[in-house]
Design an enzyme around this catalytic site. Structure first.
Site, mmCIF file in Angstrom:
data_model
loop_
_atom_site.group_PDB
_atom_site.id
_atom_site.type_symbol
_atom_site.label_atom_id
_atom_site.label_comp_id
_atom_site.label_asym_id
_atom_site.label_seq_id
_atom_site.Cartn_x
_atom_site.Cartn_y
_atom_site.Cartn_z
ATOM 1 N N CYS A 248 3.295 16.469 -24.805
ATOM 2 C CA CYS A 248 2.022 17.029 -25.279
ATOM 3 C C CYS A 248 1.586 18.292 -24.535
ATOM 4 O O CYS A 248 0.538 18.859 -24.835
ATOM 5 C CB CYS A 248 0.923 15.967 -25.182
ATOM 6 S SG CYS A 248 0.322 15.698 -23.505
ATOM 7 N N GLN B 69 0.837 -1.199 0.000
ATOM 8 C CA GLN B 69 0.000 0.000 0.000
ATOM 9 C C GLN B 69 0.874 1.251 0.000
ATOM 10 O O GLN B 69 0.376 2.367 -0.034
ATOM 11 C CB GLN B 69 -0.901 -0.005 1.249
ATOM 12 C CG GLN B 69 -1.811 -1.213 1.294
ATOM 13 C CD GLN B 69 -2.537 -1.407 2.619
ATOM 14 O OE1 GLN B 69 -3.707 -1.721 2.641
ATOM 15 N NE2 GLN B 69 -1.846 -1.211 3.716
ATOM 16 N N ASN B 70 2.198 1.042 0.081
ATOM 17 C CA ASN B 70 3.126 2.177 0.147
ATOM 18 C C ASN B 70 3.458 2.688 -1.248
ATOM 19 O O ASN B 70 3.444 1.926 -2.214
ATOM 20 C CB ASN B 70 4.419 1.759 0.850
ATOM 21 C CG ASN B 70 4.166 1.261 2.266
ATOM 22 O OD1 ASN B 70 3.143 1.597 2.857
ATOM 23 N ND2 ASN B 70 5.064 0.477 2.798
ATOM 24 N N VAL B 71 3.796 3.964 -1.337
ATOM 25 C CA VAL B 71 4.160 4.558 -2.630
ATOM 26 C C VAL B 71 5.629 4.995 -2.617
ATOM 27 O O VAL B 71 6.073 5.750 -3.468
ATOM 28 C CB VAL B 71 3.250 5.772 -2.973
ATOM 29 C CG1 VAL B 71 1.787 5.335 -3.054
ATOM 30 C CG2 VAL B 71 3.408 6.909 -1.957
ATOM 31 N N GLY C 27 2.877 -4.580 8.904
ATOM 32 C CA GLY C 27 2.989 -3.126 8.966
ATOM 33 C C GLY C 27 1.777 -2.406 8.419
ATOM 34 O O GLY C 27 1.886 -1.303 7.884
ATOM 35 N N HIS D 112 -1.246 1.443 -4.578
ATOM 36 C CA HIS D 112 -1.510 2.887 -4.609
ATOM 37 C C HIS D 112 -0.513 3.647 -5.467
ATOM 38 O O HIS D 112 -0.350 4.855 -5.322
ATOM 39 C CB HIS D 112 -1.542 3.441 -3.179
ATOM 40 C CG HIS D 112 -2.649 2.829 -2.361
ATOM 41 N ND1 HIS D 112 -2.583 2.687 -1.000
ATOM 42 C CD2 HIS D 112 -3.839 2.313 -2.744
ATOM 43 C CE1 HIS D 112 -3.696 2.100 -0.571
ATOM 44 N NE2 HIS D 112 -4.470 1.855 -1.612
ATOM 45 N N ARG E 124 2.402 -3.443 14.844
ATOM 46 C CA ARG E 124 2.371 -2.761 16.132
ATOM 47 C C ARG E 124 1.010 -2.112 16.262
ATOM 48 O O ARG E 124 0.662 -1.255 15.469
ATOM 49 C CB ARG E 124 3.434 -1.661 16.182
ATOM 50 C CG ARG E 124 4.783 -2.151 16.566
ATOM 51 C CD ARG E 124 5.629 -1.008 17.144
ATOM 52 N NE ARG E 124 6.986 -1.479 17.359
ATOM 53 C CZ ARG E 124 7.991 -1.254 16.514
ATOM 54 N NH1 ARG E 124 7.783 -0.523 15.442
ATOM 55 N NH2 ARG E 124 9.183 -1.734 16.746
ATOM 56 N N GLY E 125 0.218 -2.571 17.239
ATOM 57 C CA GLY E 125 -1.110 -2.007 17.427
ATOM 58 C C GLY E 125 -2.159 -2.838 16.711
ATOM 59 O O GLY E 125 -1.830 -3.709 15.897
ATOM 60 N N CYS F 203 -1.364 12.130 -22.105
ATOM 61 C CA CYS F 203 -0.798 11.133 -23.022
ATOM 62 C C CYS F 203 -0.254 9.906 -22.291
ATOM 63 O O CYS F 203 0.094 8.912 -22.928
ATOM 64 C CB CYS F 203 0.289 11.753 -23.897
ATOM 65 S SG CYS F 203 1.840 12.110 -23.058
HETATM 66 ZN ZN LIG Z 1 1.647 14.269 -22.283
#
Ligand SMILES: [Zn+2]
Length: 277
Positions: free
Chosen positions: A182, A102-104, A219, A120, A246-247, A131
């Site tokens: 573009c 789920q991390n980016v 995590g 994500h 944790r939690g 484009c």
């Molecule tokens: Zn473009």
């Protein structure tokens, strides 16, 4: 690690005896890399990126790119930690199918994981909304510097904010980089709040779960809907869940949870790699 925890690591290792496991990670695996978990206990509420405002308001985009420029300059110390490396090692040893995250933050790929499903998206990638061409954030920030000479030096001391952002005071004169192909609007290749995970990406995650003998959640408190959808898939297939966090998490009370380890991802995954030899 205490004896009780050692027993649980052993039990977790046993789960890997039935074949490769699928892993779903969340912010908790990156906290030891210095990236705060905004859903963790005791963290202040935050204002997430408003993608609709970003798309419609040039002033918002000026603030975004100005903050991104300074935030990037100041975040160069962020690197994968032992938890990321443990997962890369488990993949190398064919113990896991791959990582669904789920991390980016791109840290799984940077640590050597090869099969990574980024539910994500990936914040280090910038795409054109018109484009679809993609660039690295670094390339676009280089162009930002060409368009805004002296900006980075003038604002280098701006206060740092979450998600590679910074609070730059004056952004009125900032020129926003546009798509060099573009002229379209460039945005991070990230699924923001209110947007949906692309179906092909979800299906890639689902297929890892389908091929796995268990689903390990690490995590993550499962506060995000997409993560829960994968849990439901695992339950439908009938494979067990294991939780390292944790939690509390949203799945703690479910009958499908075979094992729950209260602890950090880094030390638990490192111990797991040792237990699996
Ligand atoms: Zn473009």
């Amino acid at each position: 690690m205490e004896a009780v925890q050692a027993d649980r690591i052993e039990a977790l290792a046993v789960l890997f005896g039935n074949g490769p496991v699928a892993v779903l990670t969340g912010a908790g695996i990156s906290t030891d890399s210095g990236i705060p978990d905004y859903r963790g206990a005791g963290t202040p509420p935050r204002t997430p990126m408003n993608i609709s405002q970003f798309m419609h308001d040039e002033a918002y985009r000026r603030r975004f790119w100005a903050g991104a420029r300074i935030g990037f300059l100041r975040s160069t110390g962020v690197a994968p930690n032992a938890g990321h490396r443990a997962l890369a090692a488990l993949e190398e040893a064919s113990r896991i199918e791959g990582v669904i995250t789920q991390n980016v933050d791109d840290l799984h790929r940077r640590s050597g994981s090869r099969t990574v499903v980024e539910l994500h998206g990936n914040g280090s990638v910038i795409r054109c909304v018109t484009c679809g061409h993609r660039w690295s954030r670094e390339e676009v920030l280089d162009r930002f510097d060409d368009l805004n000479p002296g900006f980075a030096a003038r604002n280098a001391n701006a206060e740092i904010a979450p998600d590679g952002d910074a609070r730059v005071r004056s952004t009125g004169g900032v020129t926003v980089p546009a798509c060099p192909v573009c002229g379209g609007i460039l945005r991070p290749d990230v699924v923001y709040f209110g947007e949906t995970v692309p179906p092909a990406v979800f299906e890639a995650g689902e297929s890892l779960v389908r091929e796995a003998s268990a689903l390990l959640l690490t995590g993550t408190s499962l506060a995000v809907n997409t993560g829960m959808r994968l849990v439901h898939r695992a339950e439908r297939i009938g494979i067990p869940l294991a939780v390292i966090n944790r939690g509390p998490t949203a799945v703690d009370a479910r009958g499908s949870v075979r094992l729950r380890i209260e602890g950090g991802a880094t030390e638990t995954l490192t111990a797991l790699v040792e237990a699996l030899g």
